[in-house]
Design a protein around this motif. Structure first.
Motif, PDB file in Angstrom:
ATOM      1  N   THR A   1       0.825  -1.218   0.000  1.00 56.23           N
ATOM      2  CA  THR A   1       0.000   0.000   0.000  1.00 56.23           C
ATOM      3  C   THR A   1       0.852   1.256   0.000  1.00 56.23           C
ATOM      4  O   THR A   1       0.569   2.216  -0.721  1.00 56.23           O
ATOM      5  N   GLY A   2       1.904   1.269   0.808  1.00 59.40           N
ATOM      6  CA  GLY A   2       2.753   2.445   0.903  1.00 59.40           C
ATOM      7  C   GLY A   2       3.502   2.742  -0.382  1.00 59.40           C
ATOM      8  O   GLY A   2       3.564   3.897  -0.838  1.00 59.40           O
ATOM      9  N   ILE A   3       4.078   1.710  -0.994  1.00 63.69           N
ATOM     10  CA  ILE A   3       4.832   1.924  -2.231  1.00 63.69           C
ATOM     11  C   ILE A   3       3.903   2.348  -3.362  1.00 63.69           C
ATOM     12  O   ILE A   3       4.211   3.267  -4.129  1.00 63.69           O
ATOM     13  N   LEU A   4       2.742   1.705  -3.470  1.00 59.12           N
ATOM     14  CA  LEU A   4       1.803   2.080  -4.519  1.00 59.12           C
ATOM     15  C   LEU A   4       1.208   3.467  -4.285  1.00 59.12           C
ATOM     16  O   LEU A   4       0.802   4.140  -5.239  1.00 59.12           O
ATOM     17  N   ALA A   5       1.162   3.906  -3.031  1.00 63.48           N
ATOM     18  CA  ALA A   5       0.659   5.254  -2.736  1.00 63.48           C
ATOM     19  C   ALA A   5       1.610   6.323  -3.264  1.00 63.48           C
ATOM     20  O   ALA A   5       1.192   7.455  -3.521  1.00 63.48           O
ATOM     21  N   GLY A   6       2.902   5.939  -3.426  1.00 64.22           N
ATOM     22  CA  GLY A   6       3.854   6.899  -3.970  1.00 64.22           C
ATOM     23  C   GLY A   6       5.066   7.162  -3.114  1.00 64.22           C
ATOM     24  O   GLY A   6       5.866   8.060  -3.414  1.00 64.22           O
TER      25      GLY A   6
END
Length: 381
Positions: free
Chosen positions: A72-77
């Motif tokens: 979730t964190g990496i895909l959030a940016g």
């Protein structure tokens, strides 16, 4: 977002995501704000870094589903992740997510590109070590003078006089005998708060060097003025002391981040309230609040003659004395309304339940010339 836009336009290179949530969504997992708003709409070209253990805190309890948090964190940016301990687990988890195509290589490429761009721009590949050429200027007198000026400009006058006919400030430098009291009068650690040498900071005068507010007062008053310091005097001591006035310095102990969370209270800890009561119930007094935020002061406002928000003045306590004794005027303003009780929060000017804790008593004087800052207060008198 004006402050962020201004910083990005000036070329800021990194943005750290906070532990906070927005409408129930943890900021570390907020794709709409990190990628959609910060990167795309504001055109931020630097890199986004997580806070300390920030990915772990996406779930409740922390770390309950680490794979989900990383995804979730990496895909959030988030481009760079601050992992203080188990970094190998993070590397293995993210590698697995990429190999299984849950995290596309385009996201990894974007993060790497941003990080390398910042490092190249900063010259880290040509000069990987810190530049120590200016180390001897740290803590220099020039720096301390600037810090002292910052203290003067941030003090906020909350009350001056029990009526508009009897302002107490500025204080007389030539008073016969004055009392200085309070837990924060002679304590650099309390003046500085958290993130001073150590994470949480520490009360006392052993962590750093500087000028306590008590020392600043002693350096400011006339040589004939007797300055009596008593951290926690009882009322009998105050009544029998024949003091012209008293300066009370109380506030919060040092803290940083969530260790200081106490939204349900926000009161001055004892013996602060007792000191205010004992001193200000017996002699004219100005109370200077040394805090990192507004605190509940409503019970004490009627008994004090003057009230000042001193915030955390850091090492240069002389700046507080500069303003109390009129060498410089008050220029600081509150960014938000000072509340009476925590039950009012959130509250600001214009709200239907607007009911502030204090009303500033000031004198307005029209003069036909421009006085210098050094004699501004003397001409008001």
């Amino acid at each position: 977002m004006p402050a962020y836009l201004n910083a990005i336009e000036k070329g800021v290179s990194t943005v750290m995501v906070s532990y906070s949530s927005w409408n129930g969504v943890k900021m570390h997992s907020n794709h709409k704000l990190i990628t959609g708003y910060l990167k795309n709409k504001l055109n931020f070209t630097g890199f986004v870094i997580s806070d300390y253990d920030g990915l772990d805190r996406i779930t409740t309890p922390w770390g309950a589903n680490y794979t989900y948090s990383v995804l979730t964190g990496i895909l959030a940016g988030i481009d760079m992740v601050m992992v203080p301990f188990n970094y190998t687990i993070f590397i293995d988890t993210l590698t697995s997510l990429v190999n299984q195509k849950y995290v596309p290589m385009t996201r990894i490429d974007d993060a790497v590109r941003r990080i390398l761009r910042v490092k190249f721009t900063a010259g880290l590949f040509e000069h990987p070590n810190a530049n120590y050429s200016l180390v001897n200027q740290l803590g220099s007198q020039e720096h301390r003078d600037l810090a002292r000026e910052a203290v003067r400009k941030t003090l906020v006058l909350l009350k001056n006089g029990k009526s508009d006919q009897t302002p107490l400030l500025p204080l007389s430098k030539k008073a016969g005998k004055i009392l200085v009291a309070g837990t924060h009068a002679d304590d650099l650690g309390n003046q500085c708060g958290g993130w001073t040498i150590t994470w949480q900071g520490q009360s006392g005068n052993n962590e750093t060097i500087g000028t306590t507010i008590l020392d600043g007062i002693k350096k400011t008053v006339d040589p004939t003025t007797q300055v009596v310091y008593n951290e926690n005097p009882d009322s009998n001591f105050v009544k029998s002391g024949q003091f012209s006035y008293a300066i009370v310095l109380v506030g919060e102990p040092p803290y940083a981040e969530f260790v200081g969370d106490n939204l349900n209270d926000l009161k001055i800890l004892e013996p602060g309230p007792a000191i205010i009561t004992n001193v200000c119930g017996s002699v004219k007094c100005v109370v200077v609040l040394i805090t990192g935020r507004p605190v509940v002061i409503e019970p004490y406002v009627p008994m004090v003659d003057a009230l000042v928000a001193g915030w955390l003045p850091g090492t240069e306590g002389q700046g507080v004395a500069d303003v109390l004794f009129g060498d410089h005027g008050f220029t600081g303003k509150l960014s938000r309304t000072w509340f009476k009780t925590v039950d009012q929060l959130p509250m600001n000017v214009g709200d239907s339940h607007y009911d502030p804790a204090v009303v500033v008593v000031v004198e307005v004087v029209v003069v036909a010339f421009s006085p210098s800052p050094s004699n501004w207060w003397s001409m008001l008198n």
